[in-house]
Scaffold this motif. Structure first.
Motif, short mmCIF file in Angstrom:
data_model
loop_
_atom_site.label_atom_id
_atom_site.label_comp_id
_atom_site.label_asym_id
_atom_site.label_seq_id
_atom_site.Cartn_x
_atom_site.Cartn_y
_atom_site.Cartn_z
N LEU A 14 80.35 56.51 36.94
CA LEU A 14 80.82 56.10 38.27
C LEU A 14 79.66 55.77 39.20
O LEU A 14 79.71 54.81 39.96
N ILE A 15 78.62 56.57 39.14
CA ILE A 15 77.46 56.35 40.02
C ILE A 15 76.72 55.07 39.64
O ILE A 15 76.32 54.29 40.50
N LEU A 16 76.55 54.83 38.34
CA LEU A 16 75.78 53.68 37.88
C LEU A 16 76.60 52.40 37.71
O LEU A 16 76.04 51.33 37.50
N TYR A 17 77.92 52.50 37.81
CA TYR A 17 78.77 51.35 37.55
C TYR A 17 78.46 50.13 38.43
O TYR A 17 78.48 49.00 37.94
N PRO A 18 78.19 50.29 39.73
CA PRO A 18 77.85 49.11 40.54
C PRO A 18 76.65 48.33 39.99
O PRO A 18 76.60 47.11 40.08
N LEU A 19 75.69 49.03 39.37
CA LEU A 19 74.55 48.33 38.75
C LEU A 19 75.00 47.50 37.56
O LEU A 19 74.50 46.39 37.34
N ASP A 20 75.95 48.02 36.80
CA ASP A 20 76.50 47.29 35.66
C ASP A 20 77.22 46.03 36.15
O ASP A 20 77.07 44.95 35.57
N THR A 21 77.99 46.17 37.22
CA THR A 21 78.70 45.02 37.79
C THR A 21 77.70 43.98 38.28
O THR A 21 77.85 42.78 38.03
N TRP A 22 76.66 44.43 38.97
CA TRP A 22 75.63 43.52 39.48
C TRP A 22 74.97 42.76 38.32
O TRP A 22 74.79 41.54 38.37
N LYS A 23 74.63 43.48 37.24
CA LYS A 23 74.00 42.86 36.08
C LYS A 23 74.92 41.81 35.45
O LYS A 23 74.49 40.70 35.14
#
Length: 197
Positions: A14-23
């Motif tokens: 959940l914490i790192l998911y926005p980075l995955d979306t950005w990538k």
């Protein structure tokens, strides 16, 4: 203990998911697959696709690890060229990826398409993948066989070889937690560098 590990893994996702979306969106722009994502901004926009990831990641890991351990143990006891050889770890890692692909591919395809706005919601993703299961097979050869199998083979080879080396140095098959953590960190780093080059 395993419940606590599962909660920690989900919290990390959940914490790192926005980075995955950005990538994912950055890669899509680079390859010209889609345009802008202005309509997918905000908290809901950056977490699009997190539901399939959270629902399917634990079953994927369960299938992957049980397939790996089962294959590894059978291959280590088998005849040459496997037996007591690093080739057993390589083959077991590849078999685990193929077994886990049955869950990982739908998870990754739906997550990515939700991130990019190709699906309206998780239910839309589920219905589309159920009605058109053949679309998952298009990613099987390039993603699973070409990328994931080689990544897994390399990672398990490094991890298990390092573990065996530490076992022989210590004269025991028990490693302290900090050594397992360091071995895992080193394995992840070396595998990422090997697959990147």
């Amino acid at each position: 203990m395993s419940g606590q590990r599962g909660r920690l893994a989900n919290a990390t996702k959940l914490i790192l998911y926005p980075l995955d979306t950005w990538k994912s969106r950055r890669q899509a722009r680079r390859f010209g697959d889609v345009g802008e994502f202005r309509h997918l901004q905000g908290l809901r926009g950056v977490y699009r696709g997190v539901v399939p990831k959270l629902l399917l990641y634990s079953p994927y890991q369960a299938v992957y690890m049980s397939a790996y351990v089962t294959a590894r143990d059978k291959l280590l006891q088998g005849p040459r060229p496997f037996g007591d050889s690093p080739l057993s770890f390589v083959a077991a890692g590849m078999l685990a990826e193929v077994a886990g692909a049955a869950i990982r591919l739908p998870m990754e395809v739906s997550k990515l398409r939700l991130q990019l706005g190709a699906y309206r919601n998780t239910w839309h993703a589920f219905k589309d993948l159920m009605m058109n299961p053949g679309q998952l097979m298009r990613g099987f050869v390039p993603q699973t066989l070409m990328h994931d199998c080689s990544y897994s083979a390399c990672g398990w080879f490094i991890f298990e070889s390092g573990r065996q080396w530490l076992f022989s140095m210590r004269g025991t098959s028990n490693l302290p937690v900090h050594e397992n953590l360091l071995l895992g960190f080193g394995t992840g780093t070396l595998t990422a560098l090997a697959s990147w080059s």
